[in-house]
Design an enzyme around this catalytic site. Structure first.
Site, PDB file in Angstrom:
ATOM      1  N   ARG A   1      58.109  14.805  40.305  1.00  0.00           N
ATOM      2  CA  ARG A   1      56.595  14.481  39.693  1.00  0.00           C
ATOM      3  C   ARG A   1      55.827  15.607  39.850  1.00  0.00           C
ATOM      4  O   ARG A   1      55.810  16.678  40.397  1.00  0.00           O
ATOM      5  CB  ARG A   1      56.405  12.868  39.925  1.00  0.00           C
ATOM      6  CG  ARG A   1      56.419  12.449  41.359  1.00  0.00           C
ATOM      7  CD  ARG A   1      55.848  13.284  42.482  1.00  0.00           C
ATOM      8  NE  ARG A   1      54.433  13.512  42.224  1.00  0.00           N
ATOM      9  CZ  ARG A   1      53.580  14.365  42.769  1.00  0.00           C
ATOM     10  NH1 ARG A   1      54.151  15.282  43.582  1.00  0.00           N
ATOM     11  NH2 ARG A   1      52.320  14.645  42.559  1.00  0.00           N
ATOM     12  N   GLY A   2      54.518  15.368  39.110  1.00  0.00           N
ATOM     13  CA  GLY A   2      53.599  16.320  39.326  1.00  0.00           C
ATOM     14  C   GLY A   2      53.631  17.315  37.850  1.00  0.00           C
ATOM     15  O   GLY A   2      54.762  17.962  37.741  1.00  0.00           O
TER      16      GLY A   2
ATOM     17  N   GLN B   1      51.478   8.921  46.426  1.00  0.00           N
ATOM     18  CA  GLN B   1      51.586  10.536  46.623  1.00  0.00           C
ATOM     19  C   GLN B   1      50.770  11.139  47.584  1.00  0.00           C
ATOM     20  O   GLN B   1      51.372  12.117  48.389  1.00  0.00           O
ATOM     21  CB  GLN B   1      51.276  11.109  45.123  1.00  0.00           C
ATOM     22  CG  GLN B   1      52.396  10.804  44.095  1.00  0.00           C
ATOM     23  CD  GLN B   1      51.810   9.655  43.375  1.00  0.00           C
ATOM     24  OE1 GLN B   1      51.163   8.749  43.938  1.00  0.00           O
ATOM     25  NE2 GLN B   1      52.108   9.615  41.943  1.00  0.00           N
TER      26      GLN B   1
ATOM     27  N   ASP C   1      46.747  16.349  34.427  1.00  0.00           N
ATOM     28  CA  ASP C   1      47.911  16.121  33.774  1.00  0.00           C
ATOM     29  C   ASP C   1      48.017  16.584  32.161  1.00  0.00           C
ATOM     30  O   ASP C   1      48.918  16.847  31.487  1.00  0.00           O
ATOM     31  CB  ASP C   1      48.388  14.853  33.832  1.00  0.00           C
ATOM     32  CG  ASP C   1      49.105  14.378  35.096  1.00  0.00           C
ATOM     33  OD1 ASP C   1      48.080  14.171  35.966  1.00  0.00           O
ATOM     34  OD2 ASP C   1      50.197  14.723  35.179  1.00  0.00           O
TER      35      ASP C   1
ATOM     36  N   ASN D   1      44.135  12.514  34.750  1.00  0.00           N
ATOM     37  CA  ASN D   1      44.811  12.637  35.948  1.00  0.00           C
ATOM     38  C   ASN D   1      45.078  11.544  36.841  1.00  0.00           C
ATOM     39  O   ASN D   1      44.870  10.396  35.842  1.00  0.00           O
ATOM     40  CB  ASN D   1      43.826  13.715  36.796  1.00  0.00           C
ATOM     41  CG  ASN D   1      44.605  14.208  38.233  1.00  0.00           C
ATOM     42  OD1 ASN D   1      45.870  14.653  38.024  1.00  0.00           O
ATOM     43  ND2 ASN D   1      44.161  13.905  39.310  1.00  0.00           N
TER      44      ASN D   1
HETATM   45  O1  MRU Z   1      52.672  10.395  38.474  1.00  0.00           O
HETATM   46  P1  MRU Z   1      52.599  11.724  39.083  1.00  0.00           P
HETATM   47  O2  MRU Z   1      52.756  12.005  40.783  1.00  0.00           O
HETATM   48  O3  MRU Z   1      53.238  12.691  38.244  1.00  0.00           O
HETATM   49  O4  MRU Z   1      51.047  12.381  38.895  1.00  0.00           O
HETATM   50  C1  MRU Z   1      50.579  13.681  39.491  1.00  0.00           C
HETATM   51  C2  MRU Z   1      49.121  13.882  39.438  1.00  0.00           C
HETATM   52  O5  MRU Z   1      48.609  13.049  38.635  1.00  0.00           O
HETATM   53  C3  MRU Z   1      48.591  15.119  39.509  1.00  0.00           C
HETATM   54  O6  MRU Z   1      47.493  15.219  40.020  1.00  0.00           O
HETATM   55  C4  MRU Z   1      48.760  16.071  38.428  1.00  0.00           C
HETATM   56  O7  MRU Z   1      49.954  16.116  37.623  1.00  0.00           O
HETATM   57  C5  MRU Z   1      48.665  17.718  38.764  1.00  0.00           C
HETATM   58  S1  MRU Z   1      49.746  18.460  39.897  1.00  0.00           S
HETATM   59  C6  MRU Z   1      49.450  19.957  40.133  1.00  0.00           C
END
Ligand code: MRU
Length: 353
Positions: free
Chosen positions: A50-51, A200, A241, A251
């Protein structure tokens, strides 16, 4: 200058993709192979990886793997469009996925037009995915370089979710800024939000900080306001995001609340993201599709029920922070302060997309 240990969440060998299964962290560091397009799509959807940047990179490899499957099975390459669609249907909010898949799609069509052999097309698609991965790593290092300058010599920095090596090709965006500041020798203490419900912060960011030996405290999401009020936080830094034309930022859920708290307490609120996270076709935050995930993620923690089964839960995975709450956006091409549509337009005009 301090030495920072390298951490990479994926590796590719002999046209095979291996990823750290992030569902198993922090207990186990288990590598798994994603051997076909459907496995890649499931891994993105179920958050094995994820991320935003990493979703884009793995999506790009997923496309290459899908085309490789078609070639191995002797199928028509016209089916590649369906591969793109399968990968696009996984998670809707992070724009990096769509950006990376569009780039792979364009590369694929150029290779077809050039009359390349089927084997050569597969080979070149893996190369393109690798390029996306390497560019992301260099972007992160550059974001870190620009961003660390904003942090004082001694700083207590609050961060949300996981924006580190595990969310990118390595190093990280917001956590990358923290890494760079620490590498420079700054006296940084990180306050890590747990980041309910997927945790996370607790599971991934804290794990990365332990790995690096960077001083940190894990805090419950609801502690942020009290810590700010007590003067315990000097800056907030988060990832993104999707960033729209006017500078609104999607985000991880909870980011908006942090931005309001930071404004109330006069604390700088920074967003760190590569330019691939900008979606200049979308005007404002309200136009972004916000992913809603299962109620079970809120009502259960691991194997345990933590709420009555009969209770309903709301589980928006992201929220929108208005540009007016953001002190600056840190990108690999420089810093955008006074975040608004005009400044973003000028930034892209002079620094290139
Ligand atoms: O649901 P996730 O874990 O994919 O969400 C991740 C985030 O919201 C992060 O802050 C974002 O993707 C930036 S990661 C460099």
């Amino acid at each position: 200058m301090r030495r920072i240990k390298d951490l990479r969440p994926i590796k590719v060998k002999d046209l095979k993709l291996y990823v750290i299964n992030q569902l198993e962290l922090p207990v186990k560091t288990k590598w798994v192979e994603l051997s076909n397009c459907q496995e890649v799509a499931d891994a993105i959807k179920n958050m094995v990886i994820r991320g935003a940047p990493l979703i884009g990179i793995v999506g790009a490899y997923g496309f290459a793997i899908g085309v490789k499957e078609l070639v191995e099975k002797g199928e028509d390459l016209k089916k590649a469009e369906e591969i793109k669609n399968i990968l696009e249907r996984t998670r809707p909010t992070a724009v990096n996925l769509f950006w990376a898949l569009d780039r792979m799609w364009n590369r694929f069509n150029r290779l077809l037009e050039n009359g390349e052999s089927r084997e050569q097309i597969v080979h070149q698609l893996f190369k393109e995915a690798e390029k996306i991965e390497l560019e992301d790593y260099h972007a992160n290092r550059s974001i870190g370089g620009y961003g660390q300058v904003l942090l004082p010599e001694k700083a207590n920095v609050l961060t949300h979710c996981n924006t580190g090596a595990l969310a990118t090709s390595g190093w990280g965006t917001a956590l990358g800024v923290i890494r760079s500041a620490y590498e420079e020798g700054k006296n940084i203490t990180v306050y890590v939000d747990e980041t309910r419900p997927y945790l996370q912060g607790a599971r991934l960011t804290a794990w990365e900080l332990v790995y690096e030996g960077i001083p940190h405290y894990l805090i419950t999401d609801s502690s942020a306001g009290f810590l700010m009020k007590r003067g315990m936080i000097d800056a907030v830094i988060v990832g993104a995001d999707r960033i729209t034309r006017n500078g609104d930022v999607a985000n991880k859920i909870g980011t908006y609340a942090l931005s309001v708290l930071a404004k109330e307490h006069n604390i700088p609120f920074y967003v760190a993201a590569p330019t691939s996270t900008f979606d200049l076709k979308t005007e404002k935050g309200e136009d972004i599709v916000i992913e809603e995930r299962s109620e079970e993620e809120v009502k259960r923690c691991g194997e345990c029920d933590i709420a009555p089964q009969k209770s309903r839960a709301i589980n928006y995975s992201f929220d929108i922070t208005p540009s007016s709450n953001i002190t600056a956006i840190i990108t690999e091409k420089g810093i955008i302060s006074h975040v608004n549509e005009e400044h973003i337009k000028q930034f892209f005009k002079y620094r290139g997309e």
